[in-house]
Motif scaffolding. Structure first.
Motif, short mmCIF file in Angstrom:
data_model
loop_
_atom_site.label_atom_id
_atom_site.label_comp_id
_atom_site.label_asym_id
_atom_site.label_seq_id
_atom_site.Cartn_x
_atom_site.Cartn_y
_atom_site.Cartn_z
N PHE A 1 4.33 14.28 2.08
CA PHE A 1 5.01 13.10 2.62
C PHE A 1 4.45 11.85 1.95
O PHE A 1 3.25 11.74 1.73
CB PHE A 1 4.78 13.00 4.12
CG PHE A 1 5.42 14.11 4.89
CD1 PHE A 1 6.78 14.06 5.17
CD2 PHE A 1 4.68 15.20 5.32
CE1 PHE A 1 7.37 15.07 5.88
CE2 PHE A 1 5.28 16.22 6.03
CZ PHE A 1 6.63 16.16 6.31
N ARG A 2 5.36 10.92 1.63
CA ARG A 2 4.91 9.66 1.05
C ARG A 2 5.47 8.51 1.86
O ARG A 2 6.52 8.61 2.48
CB ARG A 2 5.45 9.52 -0.39
CG ARG A 2 4.78 10.40 -1.41
CD ARG A 2 5.29 10.04 -2.79
NE ARG A 2 4.83 8.71 -3.19
CZ ARG A 2 3.63 8.50 -3.70
NH1 ARG A 2 2.78 9.48 -3.83
NH2 ARG A 2 3.27 7.31 -4.06
N ASN A 3 4.76 7.42 1.86
CA ASN A 3 5.28 6.24 2.52
C ASN A 3 4.66 5.03 1.84
O ASN A 3 3.52 5.07 1.40
CB ASN A 3 4.93 6.25 4.01
CG ASN A 3 5.60 5.10 4.74
OD1 ASN A 3 6.65 4.63 4.33
ND2 ASN A 3 4.97 4.65 5.81
N LEU B 1 0.86 -1.18 0.00
CA LEU B 1 0.00 0.00 0.00
C LEU B 1 0.90 1.23 0.00
O LEU B 1 1.99 1.20 0.54
CB LEU B 1 -0.89 0.02 1.24
CG LEU B 1 -1.99 -1.04 1.35
CD1 LEU B 1 -2.54 -1.06 2.75
CD2 LEU B 1 -3.09 -0.78 0.36
N GLU B 2 0.43 2.28 -0.62
CA GLU B 2 1.18 3.53 -0.62
C GLU B 2 0.30 4.63 -0.06
O GLU B 2 -0.90 4.67 -0.33
CB GLU B 2 1.62 3.89 -2.04
CG GLU B 2 2.78 3.05 -2.51
CD GLU B 2 3.12 3.32 -3.96
OE1 GLU B 2 4.24 2.99 -4.35
OE2 GLU B 2 2.24 3.85 -4.69
N ILE B 3 0.92 5.53 0.69
CA ILE B 3 0.13 6.59 1.31
C ILE B 3 0.81 7.92 1.01
O ILE B 3 2.04 8.00 0.93
CB ILE B 3 0.00 6.35 2.82
CG1 ILE B 3 -0.95 7.36 3.44
CG2 ILE B 3 1.34 6.40 3.51
CD1 ILE B 3 -1.26 7.05 4.89
N ILE C 1 -4.59 6.92 -0.02
CA ILE C 1 -3.97 5.60 -0.05
C ILE C 1 -4.12 4.98 -1.44
O ILE C 1 -5.18 5.09 -2.06
CB ILE C 1 -4.60 4.65 0.98
CG1 ILE C 1 -4.24 5.11 2.40
CG2 ILE C 1 -4.13 3.23 0.78
CD1 ILE C 1 -4.54 4.08 3.44
N VAL D 1 -8.66 5.64 6.92
CA VAL D 1 -7.76 6.80 6.87
C VAL D 1 -8.02 7.66 5.64
O VAL D 1 -7.21 8.51 5.29
CB VAL D 1 -6.27 6.37 6.88
CG1 VAL D 1 -5.89 5.90 8.24
CG2 VAL D 1 -6.00 5.35 5.81
N ALA E 1 4.57 -4.63 12.08
CA ALA E 1 4.27 -3.29 12.59
C ALA E 1 4.38 -3.23 14.10
O ALA E 1 4.73 -2.21 14.67
CB ALA E 1 2.86 -2.88 12.16
N ASP F 1 6.27 -5.32 6.19
CA ASP F 1 6.15 -4.15 7.07
C ASP F 1 4.87 -4.23 7.89
O ASP F 1 4.86 -3.98 9.09
CB ASP F 1 6.12 -2.86 6.25
CG ASP F 1 7.48 -2.58 5.61
OD1 ASP F 1 8.48 -3.07 6.17
OD2 ASP F 1 7.52 -1.88 4.59
N ALA F 2 3.78 -4.56 7.19
CA ALA F 2 2.50 -4.63 7.88
C ALA F 2 2.53 -5.69 8.97
O ALA F 2 2.05 -5.50 10.07
CB ALA F 2 1.38 -4.91 6.90
N LEU G 1 -7.69 11.12 6.34
CA LEU G 1 -6.38 11.51 6.89
C LEU G 1 -5.35 11.66 5.78
O LEU G 1 -4.53 12.57 5.80
CB LEU G 1 -5.93 10.43 7.88
CG LEU G 1 -4.80 10.78 8.83
CD1 LEU G 1 -5.28 11.77 9.86
CD2 LEU G 1 -4.29 9.52 9.52
N ALA H 1 4.33 0.66 2.24
CA ALA H 1 4.58 -0.47 3.13
C ALA H 1 4.46 -1.77 2.35
O ALA H 1 3.58 -1.91 1.50
CB ALA H 1 3.56 -0.45 4.27
N ARG I 1 0.40 12.27 1.94
CA ARG I 1 -0.34 13.38 2.54
C ARG I 1 0.60 14.57 2.63
O ARG I 1 1.73 14.44 3.10
CB ARG I 1 -0.83 13.00 3.94
CG ARG I 1 -1.47 14.19 4.64
CD ARG I 1 -1.77 13.85 6.08
NE ARG I 1 -1.90 15.08 6.84
CZ ARG I 1 -2.92 15.35 7.64
NH1 ARG I 1 -3.89 14.49 7.80
NH2 ARG I 1 -2.94 16.47 8.31
N SER I 2 0.14 15.67 2.20
CA SER I 2 0.86 16.94 2.22
C SER I 2 2.36 16.77 1.94
O SER I 2 3.20 17.17 2.73
CB SER I 2 0.62 17.69 3.54
OG SER I 2 0.75 16.82 4.63
#
Lengths: 220, 263
Positions: free
Chosen positions: B133-135, B126-128, B226, B220, B145, B141-142, B223, B137, B130-131
């Motif tokens: 910032f990217r991340n 998954l990729e996220i 995704i 999310v 966690a 990773d999941a 937030l 996983a 916001r403003s």
């Protein structure tokens, strides 16, 4: 469901069935030669194991609801949410649908599971109004749905690995996720420990008793 | 004018019933209680028990019997045609359900599951964003966690439930079925291997994890944004293939095949 039909069981025929590979052996056999599983005509220890896991499951379910499941940190605020707290928060923000899914998966289903397992275990000893067919459906539902409660733990895992955006936002797991996972695992073990053949044995005895009773009623 | 129907007359029917089931009052008057006739139901039950004792004392072949694992009902097993299925009459647990070329299909599906899980581990899940910032996983990773303190236990069990157990089950099935499909004698410890694979079935939770992804996505949504990575689609297909594979698996046929090879 043809719940009231009396069927000839392996035990009636002086045989013991292997619940792993469905093969039958003479009743005194201790180990299934085909698959190697231990044979028991009826698992006599079943109920005490069911109750032991059940108590463990209930015990871990209580802290799972008291402590935060995850903590969300955004630029302006930090919030720690319990299971119910998180759902209430979601309703406030307008996502009622998701809140309902979460409430059903992590509050309604676990509690229903505890009640169902307790009911099944008690009814083996005491007998019940509910037909064996209905109780077997209940048992299958508990076995099937039980695993799905893990979804909440997985959601916490996914969110806390994914939402790590430096200062913008981050989500971290809380201690309740551990006790919730343990509660689900113990409840699954409790349901698995239940020997479903006990449901049907009771039926056979009940049937005879009921038939006798109704005959007497008719005579009066 | 109202005429009583002959059957209403208590003399005929009622008498017979009273003889069979003496009431409380009569018992006291008539001295020793006449023995109540057993109901047909009881006779049936005794008959069944007697039959059981008789039959169980005879030498016989137990190989063609099958007992329902959920309710202990006993049946005579027979080879079914492909596509036919037989279930327990009273609890509807599926007992025998052979499918055409099931062995080969299961092997193929197992291989694809292995490859897809391998790919799903490698690519981002998954990729996220916001403003700015990217991340992203990965599946690992999941699973990992929960890294601090007590939560490590949780990490390990999540990793097991979504990756290790599905993978292990697939490998066990390959180990057991491959020789059977190619008409070779089963490998050493094929029976405990198949038993383990069956015992692990409820603990393989890939499908639950996939639904968890959907829930977290919505959770999310306000937030951050995704996106699904390639690994997510691989994992989703693994879930579907596992279900299909499960439909093809006829446990009874596998156990019988393992048995025939020893005989």
């Amino acid at each position: 469901m043809a719940g009231v039909v009396h069927m000839t069981t392996a035990r009636d025929m002086g045989l013991v069935a292997c619940t792993t590979c469905t093969k039958v052996w003479p009743i005194a056999t201790e180990r299934c030669e085909r698959c190697g599983a231990t044979l028991q005509s009826r698992d006599t220890q079943s109920l005490s194991r069911v109750w032991a896991w059940w108590v463990a499951g209930v015990m871990f379910y209580i802290p799972a609801n008291m402590y935060p499941m995850l903590s969300t940190r955004t630029l302006l605020s930090t919030s720690e949410d319990t299971i119910v707290g998180g759902a209430v928060e979601l309703i406030k923000y307008g996502s009622v649908g998701i809140a309902i899914i979460i409430l059903v998966a992590s509050v309604l289903i676990p509690i229903a599971k505890f009640l169902c397992i307790a009911y099944l275990a008690l009814s083996v000893r005491r007998g019940t109004e509910l037909s064996a067919g209905a109780r077997f459906i209940m048992y299958e539902l508990v076995e099937y749905i039980g695993r799905w409660s893990m979804i909440d733990v997985f959601v916490v895992a996914i969110l806390s690995s994914l939402v790590q955006l430096n200062v913008a936002a981050s989500i971290n797991p809380g201690i309740a996720s551990l006790s919730f996972a343990l509660s689900v695992i113990f409840t699954m073990l409790s349901a698995q420990a239940f020997d479903s053949r006990l449901i049907w044995d009771r039926l056979d005895e009940d049937d005879v008793a009921r038939a006798k009773h109704s005959d007497l009623e008719g005579a009066r | 004018m109202r005429v009583d129907h002959p059957s209403r007359n208590t003399s005929g029917r009622k008498l017979g019933d009273d003889a069979a089931f003496p009431g409380k009052g009569e018992r006291d008057v008539d001295g020793p209680r006449e023995r109540a006739w057993p109901s047909p139901r009881e006779v049936l039950c005794w008959g069944q028990k007697l039959w059981g004792v008789l039959v169980s004392s005879l030498p016989r072949n137990l190989d063609d019997l099958i007992a329902c694992p959920q309710c202990d009902a006993l049946y005579r097993a027979k080879e079914l045609a492909h596509g036919e299925r037989s279930s327990c009459l009273r609890c509807h647990t599926q007992l025998i359900a052979p499918r055409k070329k099931a062995g080969m299909i299961i092997i193929m599906l197992s291989l694809s599951i292995m490859i897809l899980i391998g790919g799903a581990l490698w690519f981002p899940f998954l990729e996220i964003s916001r403003s700015g910032f990217r991340n992203s996983a990965t599946l690992i990773d999941a699973a990992l966690a929960f890294s601090d303190g007590l939560l490590v236990f949780l990490s390990l069990s999540v990793l097991a439930m979504i990756v290790l157990i599905p993978l292990l089950r697939v490998m066990l099935v390959l180990y057991v079925l491959t020789p059977l499909v190619f008409d070779k004698p089963p490998r050493a410890h094929a029976r405990p291997a198949f038993r383990l694979s069956e015992a692990l079935r409820p603990w393989s939770m890939a499908e639950i994890f996939a639904l968890g992804c959907a829930v977290s996505l919505v959770k999310v949504a306000d937030l951050a944004r995704i996106d699904f990575g390639p690994a997510f689609w691989m994992f989703a297909s693994v879930v579907v293939i596992i279900m299909v594979q499960d439909r093809y698996m006829c446990r009874w046929s596998v156990w019988t095949a393992l048995d025939e090879d020893r005989a």
